[in-house]
Motif scaffolding. Structure first.
Motif, PDB file in Angstrom:
ATOM      1  N   ILE A  93       0.903  -1.134   0.049  1.00 34.67           N
ATOM      2  CA  ILE A  93      -0.174  -0.201   0.008  1.00 34.67           C
ATOM      3  C   ILE A  93       0.851   1.134  -0.064  1.00 34.67           C
ATOM      4  CG2 ILE A  93      -1.483   1.424   1.331  1.00 34.67           C
ATOM      5  CD1 ILE A  93      -2.840  -1.299   2.367  1.00 34.67           C
ATOM      6  N   VAL A  94       0.607   2.315  -1.030  1.00 33.91           N
ATOM      7  CA  VAL A  94       1.319   3.619  -0.995  1.00 33.91           C
ATOM      8  C   VAL A  94       0.279   4.645  -0.658  1.00 33.91           C
ATOM      9  CG1 VAL A  94       2.391   5.208  -2.285  1.00 33.91           C
ATOM     10  CG2 VAL A  94       2.735   2.695  -2.650  1.00 33.91           C
ATOM     11  N   THR A  95       0.672   5.470   0.349  1.00 39.58           N
ATOM     12  CA  THR A  95      -0.295   6.468   0.829  1.00 39.58           C
ATOM     13  C   THR A  95       0.755   7.781   1.121  1.00 39.58           C
ATOM     14  OG1 THR A  95      -1.896   7.160   2.393  1.00 39.58           O
ATOM     15  CG2 THR A  95       0.225   5.979   3.333  1.00 39.58           C
ATOM     16  N   ASP A  96       0.105   8.880   1.096  1.00 42.81           N
ATOM     17  CA  ASP A  96       0.782  10.290   1.225  1.00 42.81           C
ATOM     18  C   ASP A  96       0.074  11.069   1.896  1.00 42.81           C
ATOM     19  OD1 ASP A  96      -1.495  10.913  -0.743  1.00 42.81           O
ATOM     20  OD2 ASP A  96      -0.597  12.821  -0.848  1.00 42.81           O
ATOM     21  N   ALA A  97       0.848  12.086   2.353  1.00 43.12           N
ATOM     22  CA  ALA A  97       0.487  13.147   3.367  1.00 43.12           C
ATOM     23  C   ALA A  97       0.379  14.535   2.592  1.00 43.12           C
ATOM     24  CB  ALA A  97       1.254  13.307   4.564  1.00 43.12           C
ATOM     25  N   GLY A  98       0.162  14.682   1.148  1.00 41.48           N
ATOM     26  CA  GLY A  98       0.162  15.597   0.643  1.00 41.48           C
ATOM     27  C   GLY A  98      -1.140  16.628   0.793  1.00 41.48           C
ATOM     28  N   SER A  99      -1.138  18.002   0.663  1.00 33.99           N
ATOM     29  CA  SER A  99      -2.191  18.820   1.153  1.00 33.99           C
ATOM     30  C   SER A  99      -3.345  18.964   0.078  1.00 33.99           C
ATOM     31  CB  SER A  99      -1.380  20.264   1.568  1.00 33.99           C
ATOM     32  OG  SER A  99      -0.818  20.153   2.633  1.00 33.99           O
ATOM     33  N   THR A 100      -2.766  18.505  -1.099  1.00 35.19           N
ATOM     34  CA  THR A 100      -3.752  18.470  -2.083  1.00 35.19           C
ATOM     35  C   THR A 100      -3.725  16.852  -2.773  1.00 35.19           C
ATOM     36  OG1 THR A 100      -2.193  18.937  -3.863  1.00 35.19           O
ATOM     37  CG2 THR A 100      -3.319  20.953  -2.976  1.00 35.19           C
ATOM     38  N   LYS A 101      -5.027  16.696  -3.131  1.00 35.85           N
ATOM     39  CA  LYS A 101      -5.277  15.142  -3.398  1.00 35.85           C
ATOM     40  C   LYS A 101      -5.322  14.820  -5.323  1.00 35.85           C
ATOM     41  CE  LYS A 101      -3.998  13.277  -1.038  1.00 35.85           C
ATOM     42  NZ  LYS A 101      -3.011  13.923  -0.625  1.00 35.85           N
ATOM     43  N   THR A 102      -6.289  15.744  -5.870  1.00 38.73           N
ATOM     44  CA  THR A 102      -6.528  15.395  -7.047  1.00 38.73           C
ATOM     45  C   THR A 102      -5.289  15.106  -8.000  1.00 38.73           C
ATOM     46  OG1 THR A 102      -8.376  17.012  -6.888  1.00 38.73           O
ATOM     47  CG2 THR A 102      -7.677  16.221  -8.965  1.00 38.73           C
ATOM     48  N   ALA A 178     -11.332  15.513  -5.515  1.00 38.71           N
ATOM     49  CA  ALA A 178     -11.634  16.799  -5.895  1.00 38.71           C
ATOM     50  C   ALA A 178     -12.403  17.806  -4.935  1.00 38.71           C
ATOM     51  CB  ALA A 178     -12.453  16.890  -7.242  1.00 38.71           C
ATOM     52  N   GLU A 179     -13.234  16.996  -4.083  1.00 37.89           N
ATOM     53  CA  GLU A 179     -14.157  17.757  -3.132  1.00 37.89           C
ATOM     54  C   GLU A 179     -13.198  18.184  -1.765  1.00 37.89           C
ATOM     55  OE1 GLU A 179     -17.039  18.784  -2.854  1.00 37.89           O
ATOM     56  OE2 GLU A 179     -17.647  18.175  -4.827  1.00 37.89           O
ATOM     57  N   HIS A 180     -12.048  17.254  -1.639  1.00 39.63           N
ATOM     58  CA  HIS A 180     -11.139  17.674  -0.671  1.00 39.63           C
ATOM     59  C   HIS A 180     -10.347  19.099  -1.053  1.00 39.63           C
ATOM     60  CE1 HIS A 180      -6.664  17.524   0.461  1.00 39.63           C
ATOM     61  NE2 HIS A 180      -7.124  17.114   1.464  1.00 39.63           N
ATOM     62  N   ASP A 181      -9.984  19.160  -2.211  1.00 39.12           N
ATOM     63  CA  ASP A 181      -9.327  20.172  -2.635  1.00 39.12           C
ATOM     64  C   ASP A 181      -9.987  21.409  -2.749  1.00 39.12           C
ATOM     65  OD1 ASP A 181      -7.033  18.322  -3.044  1.00 39.12           O
ATOM     66  OD2 ASP A 181      -6.969  18.762  -5.170  1.00 39.12           O
ATOM     67  N   ARG A 182     -11.288  21.563  -3.048  1.00 34.36           N
ATOM     68  CA  ARG A 182     -12.055  22.692  -2.758  1.00 34.36           C
ATOM     69  C   ARG A 182     -12.186  23.105  -1.386  1.00 34.36           C
ATOM     70  NH1 ARG A 182     -14.750  20.554  -7.501  1.00 34.36           N
ATOM     71  NH2 ARG A 182     -15.789  19.076  -6.408  1.00 34.36           N
ATOM     72  N   THR A 244      -0.647  23.324  -7.431  1.00 33.47           N
ATOM     73  CA  THR A 244      -1.468  22.057  -7.520  1.00 33.47           C
ATOM     74  C   THR A 244      -3.103  22.315  -7.032  1.00 33.47           C
ATOM     75  OG1 THR A 244      -0.810  21.091  -5.548  1.00 33.47           O
ATOM     76  CG2 THR A 244       0.269  20.409  -7.404  1.00 33.47           C
ATOM     77  N   ASN A 245      -3.363  23.475  -6.561  1.00 28.77           N
ATOM     78  CA  ASN A 245      -4.573  23.940  -6.258  1.00 28.77           C
ATOM     79  C   ASN A 245      -5.126  25.414  -6.652  1.00 28.77           C
ATOM     80  OD1 ASN A 245      -7.197  22.987  -4.994  1.00 28.77           O
ATOM     81  ND2 ASN A 245      -6.864  23.371  -2.952  1.00 28.77           N
ATOM     82  N   ASP A 298     -17.760  10.063   8.976  1.00 29.75           N
ATOM     83  CA  ASP A 298     -17.668   8.782   8.135  1.00 29.75           C
ATOM     84  C   ASP A 298     -17.412   9.298   6.495  1.00 29.75           C
ATOM     85  OD1 ASP A 298     -18.038   6.915   9.851  1.00 29.75           O
ATOM     86  OD2 ASP A 298     -20.172   7.269   9.769  1.00 29.75           O
ATOM     87  N   LYS A 299     -17.926  10.441   6.239  1.00 28.90           N
ATOM     88  CA  LYS A 299     -17.868  10.886   4.864  1.00 28.90           C
ATOM     89  C   LYS A 299     -18.138  12.478   5.045  1.00 28.90           C
ATOM     90  CE  LYS A 299     -18.727   9.900  -0.034  1.00 28.90           C
ATOM     91  NZ  LYS A 299     -19.538   8.953  -0.827  1.00 28.90           N
ATOM     92  N   ILE A 300     -17.151  12.958   3.700  1.00 27.55           N
ATOM     93  CA  ILE A 300     -17.825  14.618   3.716  1.00 27.55           C
ATOM     94  C   ILE A 300     -18.608  14.304   2.467  1.00 27.55           C
ATOM     95  CG2 ILE A 300     -16.861  16.747   2.889  1.00 27.55           C
ATOM     96  CD1 ILE A 300     -14.347  16.547   4.514  1.00 27.55           C
TER      97      ILE A 300
END
Length: 300
Positions: A93-102, A178-182, A244-245, A298-300
């Protein structure tokens, strides 16, 4: 967390170092390695945060870690995925901690082998400081931790990530990239630009523009300090976030500028009831946010 035996951290600064410390505090007994630059991993090893330097990527060899945690700046995360993604072992599994996601999620989908699972992440925790020397085991305690949902991620993989996030003290929130970045443009990126702009009004670049600059600096107390704390953040960290945002941040800035212009016009017209309404709306917003800190999402 019990399903992982070797965690490799790419980018061993504040977030990467804190992740290693949080893992150990949570009882992780496996191996932790780190790479990315020379200073961070070396210092982390000297301080006992990690067990060794991860050399596989630099040697162009396969990395056998079953969890790769990308805690570098966004540009470095994207570069790593493109240049080293094929070195990740199948099933990892690869994951990241970046502040933008798209953009990160798109590059991960293009660059990683099909047998490797990517779950985009973003811990809503940090500091105006950077560097592994500022790492803390409790950095993620009670912090919201965004995990990006995509159709290709198996439920079992996502469950493992939720378990991991919970183990280090954070609260998982499932988001669309995309919702995360907004959303973070409004609640994270806009406050940074506001704090930096506010601090800059008393900076040396405004000599001669602000008549009371010297006196204002002497009188600045907790209110100013609280509002400008983020002004200590570096452009090196924020450059990739803004790149990136950009569209979402521009939209958030436009909304804030409109709000400030309306406030300026109200003051000029002595419409103090309108100013009062701004305070009333702000009070309600603060109360709502305080209540949300103690909810589980649980979800945004």
């Amino acid at each position: 967390m019990r399903n992982f035996s070797h965690v490799a951290i790419v980018g061993c600064g504040l977030i990467g170092g804190s992740f290693a410390l949080a893992l150990r505090r949570a009882g992780f007994a496996g191996r932790i390695t780190a790479c990315g630059g020379s200073r961070g991993p070396k210092l982390a090893l000297e301080r006992g945060m990690i067990d060794g330097i991860e050399e596989s990527f630099g040697r162009n060899e396969a990395c056998h870690a079953d969890l790769i945690y990308l805690a570098a700046p966004i540009g470095a995360i994207i570069s790593f995925l493109r240049s080293s993604g094929r070195q990740v072992s199948p099933g990892a599994i690869v994951t990241d901690a970046g502040s933008t996601k798209t953009e990160i999620c798109l590059v991960a989908a293009e660059s990683l082998p099909e047998e490797v699972h990517f779950v985009g992440g973003h811990p809503m925790a940090g500091s105006e400081h950077s560097g592994v020397e500022y790492a803390r085991a409790d950095l993620f305690d009670r912090a919201t931790y965004a995990l990006a949902v995509e159709p290709r991620i198996p439920a079992t993989v996502f469950d493992r990530m939720v378990e991991l996030v919970t183990a280090i003290g954070a609260r998982a929130v499932i988001v669309d990239p995309a919702e995360h970045d907004r959303a973070v443009a409004l609640v994270s990126h806009l406050p940074q630009l506001l704090a930096s702009s506010l601090a800059a009004t008393l900076g040396p670049g405004n000599d001669g523009k602000v008549a009371s600059r010297d006196l204002a600096q002497r009188l600045a107390a907790t209110g100013w300090n609280d509002m400008t704390r983020l002004g200590g953040s570096t452009w090196r960290v924020w450059r990739d976030i803004i790149l990136t945002n950009q569209a979402n941040i521009s939209s958030a800035l436009s909304n804030l500028i409109a709000e400030l212009q309306s406030l300026e016009e109200a003051l000029g017209a002595h419409e103090f009831n309108q100013v009062r309404r701004v305070f009333d709306d702000a009070n309600l917003s603060v109360e709502e946010q305080r209540a949300r800190r103690y909810q589980t999402f649980d979800k945004i």
